[in-house]
Design an enzyme around this catalytic site. Structure first.
Site, mmCIF file in Angstrom:
data_model
loop_
_atom_site.group_PDB
_atom_site.id
_atom_site.type_symbol
_atom_site.label_atom_id
_atom_site.label_comp_id
_atom_site.label_asym_id
_atom_site.label_seq_id
_atom_site.Cartn_x
_atom_site.Cartn_y
_atom_site.Cartn_z
ATOM 1 N N LYS A 13 0.588 -1.598 0.068
ATOM 2 C CA LYS A 13 -0.297 0.089 0.033
ATOM 3 C C LYS A 13 0.777 0.809 0.342
ATOM 4 C CE LYS A 13 -2.230 -0.840 4.133
ATOM 5 N NZ LYS A 13 -1.655 -1.878 4.515
ATOM 6 N N ARG A 88 -8.944 1.198 9.279
ATOM 7 C CA ARG A 88 -8.659 -0.285 9.675
ATOM 8 C C ARG A 88 -10.022 -1.196 10.721
ATOM 9 N NH1 ARG A 88 -3.098 0.522 9.167
ATOM 10 N NH2 ARG A 88 -1.252 -1.062 10.068
ATOM 11 N N ARG A 127 12.194 -6.628 3.942
ATOM 12 C CA ARG A 127 11.837 -5.017 3.447
ATOM 13 C C ARG A 127 12.581 -3.759 5.208
ATOM 14 N NH1 ARG A 127 5.978 -1.762 4.454
ATOM 15 N NH2 ARG A 127 5.737 -2.248 6.350
ATOM 16 N N ARG A 139 12.130 -0.830 11.730
ATOM 17 C CA ARG A 139 10.533 -0.137 12.216
ATOM 18 C C ARG A 139 10.783 -1.332 12.897
ATOM 19 N NH1 ARG A 139 5.316 0.578 8.874
ATOM 20 N NH2 ARG A 139 3.742 -0.787 10.687
ATOM 21 N N ARG A 150 0.729 -8.642 13.940
ATOM 22 C CA ARG A 150 -0.077 -7.239 12.948
ATOM 23 C C ARG A 150 -0.958 -8.023 12.160
ATOM 24 N NH1 ARG A 150 5.088 -4.946 10.651
ATOM 25 N NH2 ARG A 150 2.811 -3.321 9.457
#
Ligand code: AMP
Length: 201
Positions: A13, A88, A127, A139, A150
């Protein structure tokens, strides 16, 4: 243009939103980025959100809806925006509907990036490695275990958001497993076919 990008964490996204920012000159409104900025700045919202985010859970609807309501009032969002990571939950989607209705606005498109969830943990590990290689901080919630939490939160609370928009007949599905450029092309094609449902402000 006002659009929403839906899809699980790691679906791409953020990558696609950044591309759309360049193409359409409208801002990416990433609630994840806004919350991380609040955490870094140590604001009251950031203090409340920090532990929840680090654990891979969802921040409360109240906080996130408040952030988005303020953000879409800013001057750069008048011509449109790309929502990334919001809504969300169905409560967030309903709140967004009333925010927009209150301004006489509507969404132009809701795009869902469809991905194979079993490939996502691998993507997130990549990532994290690429971020590290660039010398940038990784992160905390891109840790594989937190990432799984998540994903669970997505399946529990967020997977119902796409059907919410589907019921209104307002969603386009894009295969998010394709190479980045092919996903971008599919999004462009979807947007070219979408009819604005309200006057642009
Ligand atoms: P993201 O960058 O979109 O992956 O978001 C990172 C984290 O921020 C999420 O795991 C949540 O803890 C929090 N977050 C971001 N957007 C939302 C939202 N719309 N509702 C609740 N929590 C959110």
């Amino acid at each position: 243009m006002r659009l929403i990008l839906l899809g699980p964490p790691g679906a791409g996204k953020g990558t696609q939103a950044k591309r759309l920012v360049d193409k359409h000159g409208i801002p990416q409104l990433s609630t994840g980025d806004m919350l991380r900025a609040a955490v870094a700045a140590g604001t009251p919202v950031g203090l409340k959100a920090k532990a929840v985010m680090e654990a891979g859970q969802l921040v409360s609807d109240e906080i996130v809806i408040g952030i988005v309501a303020d953000r879409i009032e800013e001057a750069d969002a008048r011509r449109g925006f790309i929502l990334d990571g919001f809504p969300r939950t169905v409560a967030q989607a309903e709140a967004l509907d009333s925010m927009l209705a209150g301004k006489g606005l509507a969404l132009d498109a809701v795009i869902e990036l469809k991905v194979d969830q079993s490939a996502l943990v691998g993507r997130i590990v990549k990532r994290a490695e690429e971020t590290k290689a660039r010398g940038e901080p990784v992160r905390k919630d891109d840790d594989p275990d937190v990432f799984k939490t998540r994903l669970d939160a997505y399946n529990r609370d967020t997977a119902v958001v796409a059907p919410y928009y589907k019921a209104k007949g307002a969603i386009v599905e894009v295969d998010g497993m394709q190479p980045i450029d092919a996903v971008s092309a599919a999004i462009d094609a979807a947007l070219a076919g979408s009819q604005p449902r309200a006057a642009h402000g």
